[in-house]
Design an enzyme around this catalytic site. Structure first.
Site, short mmCIF file in Angstrom:
data_model
loop_
_atom_site.label_atom_id
_atom_site.label_comp_id
_atom_site.label_asym_id
_atom_site.label_seq_id
_atom_site.Cartn_x
_atom_site.Cartn_y
_atom_site.Cartn_z
N ASP A 1 32.69 43.74 21.23
CA ASP A 1 33.52 42.59 21.60
C ASP A 1 34.07 41.93 20.33
O ASP A 1 33.31 41.62 19.40
CB ASP A 1 32.61 41.60 22.38
CG ASP A 1 33.38 40.52 23.09
OD1 ASP A 1 34.56 40.74 23.42
OD2 ASP A 1 32.78 39.45 23.36
N SER B 1 34.58 32.92 32.25
CA SER B 1 33.45 32.28 32.95
C SER B 1 33.93 31.11 33.79
O SER B 1 34.90 30.42 33.44
CB SER B 1 32.40 31.78 31.93
OG SER B 1 31.58 32.84 31.51
N ASP C 1 40.24 42.96 17.36
CA ASP C 1 40.89 41.69 17.67
C ASP C 1 41.74 41.25 16.48
O ASP C 1 41.27 40.56 15.58
CB ASP C 1 39.84 40.63 18.02
CG ASP C 1 40.49 39.30 18.38
OD1 ASP C 1 41.74 39.20 18.31
OD2 ASP C 1 39.76 38.36 18.74
P1 13P Z 1 33.32 33.11 28.36
O1 13P Z 1 32.99 32.20 27.22
O2 13P Z 1 34.27 32.46 29.30
O3 13P Z 1 32.11 33.63 29.05
O4 13P Z 1 34.10 34.37 27.74
C1 13P Z 1 33.40 35.42 27.11
C2 13P Z 1 34.31 36.35 26.39
O5 13P Z 1 35.52 36.33 26.51
C3 13P Z 1 33.67 37.34 25.50
O6 13P Z 1 34.60 38.10 24.81
O1 G3H Z 2 33.68 35.95 22.58
C1 G3H Z 2 32.69 35.24 22.59
C2 G3H Z 2 31.43 35.70 23.23
O2 G3H Z 2 30.96 34.69 24.09
C3 G3H Z 2 30.42 36.08 22.19
O3 G3H Z 2 29.91 34.95 21.58
O4 G3H Z 2 30.10 35.43 19.14
O5 G3H Z 2 28.47 33.71 20.01
O6 G3H Z 2 28.06 36.16 20.37
P1 G3H Z 2 29.09 35.07 20.17
ZN ZN Z 3 36.35 37.08 24.22
#
Ligand code: 13P
Ligand code: G3H
Ligand code: ZN
Length: 309
Positions: A82, A214, A104
């Site tokens: 991610d 979310s 990203d």
């Molecule tokens: P939320 O903060 O809305 O759960 O989004 C998570 C997200 O986009 C992780 O990449």
């Molecule tokens: O994109 C954001 C996700 O909620 C991951 O959050 O970077 O605190 O692990 P984090």
């Molecule tokens: Zn995200």
């Protein structure tokens, strides 16, 4: 049963009304809760690891835990990076066995985002790994009230088409008004669905991704606050908006904050009600159950992905 890419999952979800849940993972209980829910609901599943999660839990632990979850449940899982910020972290994850990575480049100028994304696509594809990129900046709609501000912030449909053609990326995260965390909207929640439809019309074969998806369910915020938390004024994306997005090309829906709230609410409650307990299994077990419940709810009622595996 195996680690799989999202290719088949997205091909099935693209011209349908459901989306695949992509849930952020940081430890064993979170992984177990999510995967058990996907098993129970017979749903496709993406587990995603942020740079922060890699730092916290260490890549080797997370990968082995995900492999263990596959053995334990028989659920095929797409393991995704991610928000990879550069080529190096994407390469590391490809080399470690991830089946999907996100580069990203959204904070960089358009041409630089294309260059970075193409570099990752070339490497990942040569190793059988798929790539998600992002165009536009995640921000609440109140931060982009007029048309020029929106175009500077949200994804521009024509740019999305050019970006996908020039990079060969497998999926694209779009900015239409969502944002990360528990404070997404100051007033009425609003997403730019016209923009989403326009993007989908221009690149109908490209699976779209919704970050910051979310819902920040009020009962979980209230439960945190009831048991000593302090999370005032939190607000997320209403569930019906996620269902609507899934009808217009959104194949992947990112959820982290709702898991955090579910887990924290349960642990806070346990501590208040059981001040004499100090066995971590006593509160991490219910926290895992809360994760399972939240993910099952998302799969059934929000993503519409029950039975879609
Ligand atoms: P939320 O903060 O809305 O759960 O989004 C998570 C997200 O986009 C992780 O990449
Ligand atoms: O994109 C954001 C996700 O909620 C991951 O959050 O970077 O605190 O692990 P984090
Ligand atoms: Zn995200």
């Amino acid at each position: 049963m195996a680690l799989v890419t999202s290719k088949e999952m997205f091909a099935k979800a693209l011209n349908s009304d459901y989306a695949v849940g992509a849930f952020n993972v940081n430890n064993m209980e979170i992984i177990q809760g999510i995967v058990e829910a996907a098993q129970q609901e017979n749903a496709p599943l993406i587990l995603q690891v942020s740079a922060g999660a890699r730092k916290y839990a260490k890549p080797a632990y997370l990968i082995k835990l995900v492999e263990a979850a596959i053995i334990d449940t028989g659920v095929d899982i797409c393991l995704h990076l991610d928000h990879g910020e550069d080529f190096e972290i994407c390469k590391k994850c490809v080399d470690d066995g991830f089946t999907s990575v996100m580069i990203d480049g959204s904070k960089h100028p358009f041409e630089e985002n294309i260059r970075m994304t193409k570099e990752v696509v070339d490497y990942a594809h040569a190793h059988g790994v798929v790539v998600e990129a992002e165009l536009g900046k995640l921000a609440g709609i109140e931060d982009a009230v007029n048309v020029s501000a929106r175009d500077a912030t949200f994804t521009v449909p024509e740019e999305a088409a050019e970006f996908v053609a020039k990079t060969g990326v497998d999926s694209l995260a779009v900015a239409i008004g969502t944002s990360h965390g528990a404070y997404k909207f100051k007033g009425e929640p609003k997403l730019d669905f016209d923009r989403l439809k326009e993007i989908h019309a221009l690149i109908p074969e490209t699976p779209l991704v919704l970050h910051g998806a979310s819902t920040v369910l009020p009962e979980f915020v209230a439960k945190c606050n009831q048991y000593g938390g302090n999370i005032p004024g939190a607000q997320g994306v209403p569930e019906e908006m996620i269902r609507e997005a899934a009808k217009h090309g959104v194949c992947k829906v990112n959820i982290d904050t709702d898991l955090r709230l579910a887990m924290t609410a349960e642990i806070r409650k346990f501590f208040v009600e059981n001040p004499a307990e100090f066995d971590p299994r006593k509160y991490l077990g219910p926290a895992r159950d809360a994760i399972r419940g939240m993910v099952a709810h998302k799969i059934k009622n929000v993503l519409g992905a029950s039975g879609m595996r």
